[in-house]
Design an enzyme around this catalytic site. Structure first.
Site, PDB file in Angstrom:
ATOM      1  N   HIS A 177      -5.839 -14.221   2.006  1.00 15.42           N
ATOM      2  CA  HIS A 177      -6.203 -14.301   0.574  1.00 15.42           C
ATOM      3  C   HIS A 177      -6.448 -15.741   0.114  1.00 15.42           C
ATOM      4  O   HIS A 177      -6.812 -15.953  -1.048  1.00 15.42           O
ATOM      5  CB  HIS A 177      -5.113 -13.672  -0.297  1.00 15.42           C
ATOM      6  N   ASP A 213      -5.975  -5.836   7.891  1.00  8.28           N
ATOM      7  CA  ASP A 213      -4.924  -5.791   6.866  1.00  8.28           C
ATOM      8  C   ASP A 213      -5.339  -4.744   5.819  1.00  8.28           C
ATOM      9  O   ASP A 213      -6.531  -4.497   5.617  1.00  8.28           O
ATOM     10  CB  ASP A 213      -4.789  -7.184   6.226  1.00  8.28           C
ATOM     11  N   HIS A 215      -5.365  -4.963   2.744  1.00  8.42           N
ATOM     12  CA  HIS A 215      -6.044  -5.571   1.597  1.00  8.42           C
ATOM     13  C   HIS A 215      -7.277  -6.339   2.051  1.00  8.42           C
ATOM     14  O   HIS A 215      -7.326  -6.838   3.177  1.00  8.42           O
ATOM     15  CB  HIS A 215      -5.093  -6.534   0.868  1.00  8.42           C
ATOM     16  N   ASP A 303      -0.014  -3.641   7.122  1.00 11.43           N
ATOM     17  CA  ASP A 303       0.401  -2.998   5.879  1.00 11.43           C
ATOM     18  C   ASP A 303      -0.401  -1.741   5.551  1.00 11.43           C
ATOM     19  O   ASP A 303      -0.130  -1.087   4.536  1.00 11.43           O
ATOM     20  CB  ASP A 303       0.397  -3.985   4.697  1.00 11.43           C
ATOM     21  N   TYR A 341       4.886  -5.068   5.594  1.00 13.05           N
ATOM     22  CA  TYR A 341       6.082  -5.323   4.795  1.00 13.05           C
ATOM     23  C   TYR A 341       7.215  -4.314   4.981  1.00 13.05           C
ATOM     24  O   TYR A 341       8.280  -4.495   4.397  1.00 13.05           O
ATOM     25  CB  TYR A 341       5.676  -5.406   3.313  1.00 13.05           C
TER      26      TYR A 341
HETATM   27  C1  SP5 Z   1      -1.229 -10.807   2.932  1.00 11.57           C
HETATM   28  C2  SP5 Z   1      -1.045  -9.620   2.060  1.00 11.57           C
HETATM   29  O1  SP5 Z   1      -0.901  -8.497   2.548  1.00 11.57           O
HETATM   30  N1  SP5 Z   1      -0.974  -9.839   0.761  1.00 11.57           N
HETATM   31  C3  SP5 Z   1      -0.791  -8.711  -0.077  1.00 11.57           C
HETATM   32  C4  SP5 Z   1      -0.739  -9.136  -1.457  1.00 11.57           C
HETATM   33  C5  SP5 Z   1      -0.714  -7.933  -2.329  1.00 11.57           C
HETATM   34  N2  SP5 Z   1       0.234  -8.133  -3.347  1.00 11.57           N
HETATM   35  C6  SP5 Z   1       0.011  -7.260  -4.415  1.00 11.57           C
HETATM   36  C7  SP5 Z   1       1.262  -7.137  -5.166  1.00 11.57           C
HETATM   37  C8  SP5 Z   1       1.178  -6.036  -6.129  1.00 11.57           C
HETATM   38  C9  SP5 Z   1       2.469  -5.784  -6.775  1.00 11.57           C
HETATM   39  N3  SP5 Z   1       3.597  -5.730  -5.892  1.00 11.57           N
HETATM   40  C10 SP5 Z   1       4.799  -5.408  -6.573  1.00 11.57           C
HETATM   41  C11 SP5 Z   1       5.065  -3.968  -6.595  1.00 11.57           C
HETATM   42  C12 SP5 Z   1       6.173  -3.666  -7.548  1.00 11.57           C
HETATM   43  N4  SP5 Z   1       6.639  -2.332  -7.368  1.00 11.57           N
HETATM   44 ZN    ZN Z   2      -2.183  -7.015   2.971  1.00 15.18          ZN
END
Ligand code: SP5
Ligand code: ZN
Length: 367
Positions: A177, A213, A215, A303, A341
């Site tokens: 990202h 990934d 995302h 993920d 994660y």
């Molecule tokens: C490298 C990678 O996989 N980055 C992923 C970033 C996505 N983060 C988004 C977070 C969205 C909210 N997360 C908190 C959830 C609360 N329940």
């Molecule tokens: Zn990701």
């Protein structure tokens, strides 16, 4: 390099400094919550791969600034190297209990209305010039880990350009990202782009970055968007269905200028599983072949796993093994760790993907 009886013979580049980054959560809709990009992610992967008998190597050079500047603006690299010290000097931890760097004003196009971005005087205002979300915190050991992760990626690429069939960089924090001038999404510098550029620098004319990934790797896309020499292909949960990074990762983003058609996004509906996901991986592999890629950088986020808390994709470990096999059949691969994660399953997914890459490489060598 081979895989037999649960043994994985692949060089793994790892630096203990990657554990020093402790973001201690993320600011989610205005409140600090426990984050999922935790040091234990790396620890469980390391443990699983050590059990599988991999060879661990340190990065060749943690201070290789040229490798970072080849794909990132100097201002971003300098910001990341110095922002924690500036934050402390401004006494945010001591006087206000603000123990991590987080932005608060963002110089968006909507704010500036056409005026150029000026570097603000206040440290807490400068952060928004580089960090585009509130979930990517910087703490005391962050820079040591950020540069170590990028150095691991560079070394994995150098192993591949020196003749290794595949190499894995256990990068943490992840990188896809992070763009040329900014960071977010738990990423600070772009490890995969650093690896791809290192392959180009070593004389590999055409490189493909394949990003599995869950995302979209908006940072990697941005870095190579106008370039024909580095193809970027990604399968990910559809940002149009409400998923990070929200603003990028749509199917009509196909590259720009000389890079037209060297970028491909395959957004998938939430809930998609192995069949749709592997169809997309196959399409990206066909693209990479058509592009004439002589080496591959695999942005390996796990993920998309069924149990992962950060994405609604439903890919199995066997799906990741098969993806690894397809990608390994393309050519030499530098594998770069991205997201993933679910601490209970993520190491098995990483192992499955790497075992697949090893099998794909072995099959390609025997034909
Ligand atoms: C490298 C990678 O996989 N980055 C992923 C970033 C996505 N983060 C988004 C977070 C969205 C909210 N997360 C908190 C959830 C609360 N329940
Ligand atoms: Zn990701």
């Amino acid at each position: 390099m081979s895989i037999e009886g649960g043994v994985l013979d692949m060089p793994v580049v790892w630096d203990e400094d990657c554990l020093l980054h402790q973001p201690a959560g993320e600011v989610w809709l205005g409140e600090r919550i426990d984050g999922t990009e935790v040091p234990d992610r790396a620890t469980v992967i390391l443990h699983r791969l050590t059990e599988a008998g991999v060879r661990l190597l340190p990065p060749a050079d943690r201070d290789d600034e040229a490798a970072l500047l080849a794909v990132h603006d100097r201002a971003l690299v300098e910001h990341l190297a110095t922002v924690w010290a500036d934050w402390e000097a401004a006494r945010f931890p001591a006087d206000y209990g603000r123990d991590r760097v987080v932005p608060y004003v963002f110089p968006t196009a909507a704010m500036l209305a056409g005026l150029p971005v000026r570097t603000p005087t206040a440290t807490h205002a400068q952060v928004g010039q580089y960090c585009y979300d509130t979930m990517t915190l910087v703490g005391p050991g962050s820079w040591e880990a950020i540069r170590a992760a990028a150095a691991c990626a560079k070394t994995a690429a150098d192993l591949v350009s020196a003749g290794a069939s595949a190499a894995y960089a256990l990068c943490r924090p992840p990188g896809h990202h992070a763009g040329p001038a900014g960071y977010g999404g738990s990423c600070y510098l772009n490890n995969a782009a650093t690896a791809a550029q290192a392959l180009r620098h070593a004389g590999v004319d055409r490189v493909a970055v394949i990003d599995i990934d869950a995302h979209h790797g908006n940072g990697t896309q941005a870095i190579f968007y106008a370039r024909p020499d580095v193809y970027y292909g990604s399968v990910h949960v559809d940002p149009g269905a409400g998923w990070f990074p929200h603003y990028m990762g749509f199917a009509d983003e196909r590259g720009n200028e000389a890079g037209i058609n060297a970028n491909r996004n395959v957004p998938l509906a939430p809930g998609s599983g192995d069949d749709a996901w592997l169809d997309a991986v196959n399409l990206l592999c066909d693209d990479a072949r058509a592009h004439g890629a002589q080496a591959v950088v695999l942005s390996l986020g796990v993920d998309a796993a069924t149990a992962d808390p950060e994405s609604p994709l439903q890919v199995t470990a066997d799906g990741y093994r098969r993806a690894g096999e397809l990608i390994g059949s393309l050519g030499p691969v530098a594998v770069i760790q991205e997201g993933g994660y679910d601490l209970a399953s993520l190491a098995d997914y990483v192992f499955a993907a790497l075992a697949g890459v090893a099998a794909g490489r072995a099959a390609a060598a025997s034909t």
